[in-house]
Structures are given as C-alpha cells and as structure tokens.
Design a protein around this motif. Sequence first.
Motif, mmCIF file in Angstrom:
data_model
loop_
_atom_site.group_PDB
_atom_site.id
_atom_site.type_symbol
_atom_site.label_atom_id
_atom_site.label_comp_id
_atom_site.label_asym_id
_atom_site.label_seq_id
_atom_site.Cartn_x
_atom_site.Cartn_y
_atom_site.Cartn_z
ATOM 1 N N GLU A 9 2.450 -3.941 -16.171
ATOM 2 C CA GLU A 9 2.128 -3.180 -17.376
ATOM 3 C C GLU A 9 2.386 -1.681 -17.222
ATOM 4 O O GLU A 9 2.796 -1.024 -18.185
ATOM 5 C CB GLU A 9 0.662 -3.416 -17.770
ATOM 6 N N LEU A 10 2.132 -1.134 -16.043
ATOM 7 C CA LEU A 10 2.268 0.307 -15.831
ATOM 8 C C LEU A 10 3.477 0.677 -14.967
ATOM 9 O O LEU A 10 3.680 1.858 -14.663
ATOM 10 C CB LEU A 10 0.987 0.850 -15.172
ATOM 11 N N LYS A 11 4.261 -0.299 -14.610
ATOM 12 C CA LYS A 11 5.375 -0.079 -13.681
ATOM 13 C C LYS A 11 6.324 1.013 -14.166
ATOM 14 O O LYS A 11 6.730 1.888 -13.398
ATOM 15 C CB LYS A 11 6.135 -1.378 -13.452
ATOM 16 N N ASP A 12 6.684 0.974 -15.427
ATOM 17 C CA ASP A 12 7.600 1.964 -15.971
ATOM 18 C C ASP A 12 7.030 3.380 -15.849
ATOM 19 O O ASP A 12 7.738 4.317 -15.463
ATOM 20 C CB ASP A 12 7.891 1.630 -17.437
ATOM 21 N N LEU A 13 5.752 3.535 -16.162
ATOM 22 C CA LEU A 13 5.099 4.845 -16.034
ATOM 23 C C LEU A 13 5.062 5.310 -14.583
ATOM 24 O O LEU A 13 5.286 6.480 -14.293
ATOM 25 C CB LEU A 13 3.674 4.796 -16.591
ATOM 26 N N VAL A 14 4.776 4.392 -13.672
ATOM 27 C CA VAL A 14 4.735 4.721 -12.240
ATOM 28 C C VAL A 14 6.107 5.197 -11.780
ATOM 29 O O VAL A 14 6.231 6.226 -11.107
ATOM 30 C CB VAL A 14 4.278 3.501 -11.398
ATOM 31 N N GLN A 15 7.141 4.473 -12.162
ATOM 32 C CA GLN A 15 8.488 4.796 -11.704
ATOM 33 C C GLN A 15 9.033 6.083 -12.324
ATOM 34 O O GLN A 15 9.832 6.772 -11.707
ATOM 35 C CB GLN A 15 9.439 3.635 -11.999
ATOM 36 N N LYS A 16 8.592 6.414 -13.519
ATOM 37 C CA LYS A 16 9.100 7.606 -14.210
ATOM 38 C C LYS A 16 8.312 8.880 -13.902
ATOM 39 O O LYS A 16 8.744 9.961 -14.280
ATOM 40 C CB LYS A 16 9.123 7.357 -15.714
ATOM 41 N N ARG A 17 7.164 8.759 -13.242
ATOM 42 C CA ARG A 17 6.365 9.934 -12.905
ATOM 43 C C ARG A 17 7.132 10.847 -11.963
ATOM 44 O O ARG A 17 7.949 10.406 -11.175
ATOM 45 C CB ARG A 17 5.080 9.558 -12.158
ATOM 46 N N ASP A 18 6.791 12.117 -12.009
ATOM 47 C CA ASP A 18 7.322 13.088 -11.061
ATOM 48 C C ASP A 18 6.301 13.220 -9.937
ATOM 49 O O ASP A 18 5.603 14.222 -9.822
ATOM 50 C CB ASP A 18 7.546 14.435 -11.758
ATOM 51 N N GLY A 19 6.174 12.158 -9.164
ATOM 52 C CA GLY A 19 5.176 12.161 -8.103
ATOM 53 C C GLY A 19 4.976 10.782 -7.521
ATOM 54 O O GLY A 19 5.809 9.899 -7.673
ATOM 55 N N VAL A 20 3.832 10.619 -6.871
ATOM 56 C CA VAL A 20 3.524 9.389 -6.134
ATOM 57 C C VAL A 20 2.182 8.834 -6.596
ATOM 58 O O VAL A 20 1.208 9.575 -6.697
ATOM 59 C CB VAL A 20 3.451 9.670 -4.612
ATOM 60 N N VAL A 21 2.146 7.542 -6.861
ATOM 61 C CA VAL A 21 0.893 6.841 -7.125
ATOM 62 C C VAL A 21 0.482 6.179 -5.810
ATOM 63 O O VAL A 21 1.260 5.442 -5.207
ATOM 64 C CB VAL A 21 1.057 5.773 -8.230
ATOM 65 N N VAL A 22 -0.736 6.461 -5.379
ATOM 66 C CA VAL A 22 -1.268 5.887 -4.148
ATOM 67 C C VAL A 22 -2.324 4.857 -4.517
ATOM 68 O O VAL A 22 -3.342 5.193 -5.125
ATOM 69 C CB VAL A 22 -1.876 6.969 -3.229
ATOM 70 N N VAL A 23 -2.069 3.608 -4.179
ATOM 71 C CA VAL A 23 -2.994 2.513 -4.454
ATOM 72 C C VAL A 23 -3.934 2.399 -3.261
ATOM 73 O O VAL A 23 -3.490 2.318 -2.118
ATOM 74 C CB VAL A 23 -2.227 1.192 -4.672
ATOM 75 N N ARG A 24 -5.226 2.390 -3.544
ATOM 76 C CA ARG A 24 -6.210 2.341 -2.462
ATOM 77 C C ARG A 24 -7.133 1.145 -2.609
ATOM 78 O O ARG A 24 -8.003 1.114 -3.471
ATOM 79 C CB ARG A 24 -7.040 3.628 -2.471
ATOM 80 N N PRO A 25 -6.952 0.136 -1.745
ATOM 81 C CA PRO A 25 -7.942 -0.949 -1.718
ATOM 82 C C PRO A 25 -9.223 -0.406 -1.093
ATOM 83 O O PRO A 25 -9.163 0.403 -0.171
ATOM 84 C CB PRO A 25 -7.291 -2.012 -0.842
ATOM 85 N N ASP A 26 -10.353 -0.808 -1.609
ATOM 86 C CA ASP A 26 -11.616 -0.266 -1.105
ATOM 87 C C ASP A 26 -12.523 -1.351 -0.557
ATOM 88 O O ASP A 26 -13.664 -1.099 -0.260
ATOM 89 C CB ASP A 26 -12.309 0.514 -2.213
ATOM 90 N N SER A 27 -12.009 -2.564 -0.480
ATOM 91 C CA SER A 27 -12.797 -3.653 0.080
ATOM 92 C C SER A 27 -11.839 -4.702 0.618
ATOM 93 O O SER A 27 -10.628 -4.610 0.415
ATOM 94 C CB SER A 27 -13.727 -4.263 -0.978
ATOM 95 N N GLY A 28 -12.377 -5.670 1.283
ATOM 96 C CA GLY A 28 -11.542 -6.720 1.854
ATOM 97 C C GLY A 28 -11.507 -6.623 3.365
ATOM 98 O O GLY A 28 -11.935 -5.637 3.959
ATOM 99 N N ARG A 29 -11.003 -7.654 3.967
ATOM 100 C CA ARG A 29 -10.949 -7.733 5.431
ATOM 101 C C ARG A 29 -9.749 -6.946 5.966
ATOM 102 O O ARG A 29 -8.614 -7.137 5.520
ATOM 103 C CB ARG A 29 -10.832 -9.198 5.844
ATOM 104 N N LEU A 30 -10.029 -6.054 6.885
ATOM 105 C CA LEU A 30 -8.969 -5.247 7.496
ATOM 106 C C LEU A 30 -8.403 -5.953 8.711
ATOM 107 O O LEU A 30 -9.138 -6.617 9.408
ATOM 108 C CB LEU A 30 -9.529 -3.882 7.914
ATOM 109 N N PRO A 31 -7.150 -5.813 9.021
ATOM 110 C CA PRO A 31 -6.097 -5.136 8.261
ATOM 111 C C PRO A 31 -5.445 -6.035 7.215
ATOM 112 O O PRO A 31 -4.509 -5.610 6.548
ATOM 113 C CB PRO A 31 -5.085 -4.751 9.332
ATOM 114 N N ASP A 32 -5.953 -7.247 7.045
ATOM 115 C CA ASP A 32 -5.331 -8.224 6.138
ATOM 116 C C ASP A 32 -5.140 -7.687 4.721
ATOM 117 O O ASP A 32 -4.082 -7.876 4.118
ATOM 118 C CB ASP A 32 -6.153 -9.516 6.081
ATOM 119 N N ILE A 33 -6.167 -7.021 4.188
ATOM 120 C CA ILE A 33 -6.097 -6.564 2.798
ATOM 121 C C ILE A 33 -4.956 -5.573 2.599
ATOM 122 O O ILE A 33 -4.247 -5.612 1.600
ATOM 123 C CB ILE A 33 -7.453 -5.989 2.323
ATOM 124 N N VAL A 34 -4.740 -4.690 3.570
ATOM 125 C CA VAL A 34 -3.666 -3.703 3.467
ATOM 126 C C VAL A 34 -2.307 -4.400 3.462
ATOM 127 O O VAL A 34 -1.435 -4.087 2.642
ATOM 128 C CB VAL A 34 -3.746 -2.675 4.616
#
Length: 97
Positions: free
Chosen positions: A36-61
Amino acid sequence: VDAMRNMLEMYPKGLMACVSDSYDIFKACEQYWGTELKDLVQKRDGVVVVRPDSGRLPDIVLQVLEKLEKKFGHTRTSTGHKLLPSCIRVIQGDGID
C-alpha cells in the motif's frame, strides 16, 4: 496504515524510523510498507527505517529482512551480502546476546 501514510506525507525527506509491529510486523512489512505504501517509500527523498520491537532475536530481524526483500528486491555487495534498496532499512532496538 493511515498513521504510516501520514508520517510519509508529513516527512517527505530524510530519515524516518517507525516501530512497525504494534499488531503484526509481517503484515506491516508485506501489506503496508511493501504494498500500500511502497510507492511513497520509493519516491521519498530519504530512508524509511522499519523497526521491529518484539519477537525472538535474531529470528525476527531476519524474517523482517526477508519480507522486505520480497517486496523491494535487493542487490549484492562486493562481499556477496544482500542489501535492500536505499529507500528502506531495518533497525533492531533491543540487544542481541
């Protein structure tokens, strides 16, 4: 998804990090950021950083990286490591022992 879209529109330039697993990190990666937001992410003049905040490490990453790779693709570094496109990255806030 509306809050994520709002952030992309309010901050069209620079680095924007977003905790993305309030409910379902995989849905956020596949459906929201990667569809849904892929086009906006790709057209931005910058970087979107996705941050998982839960889950088993390092598997979730690793799982988040795989989901985003399927949606955004990847290149290979000179050492053969996979690299997401420059518009999207992942950060893990918790320590990994």
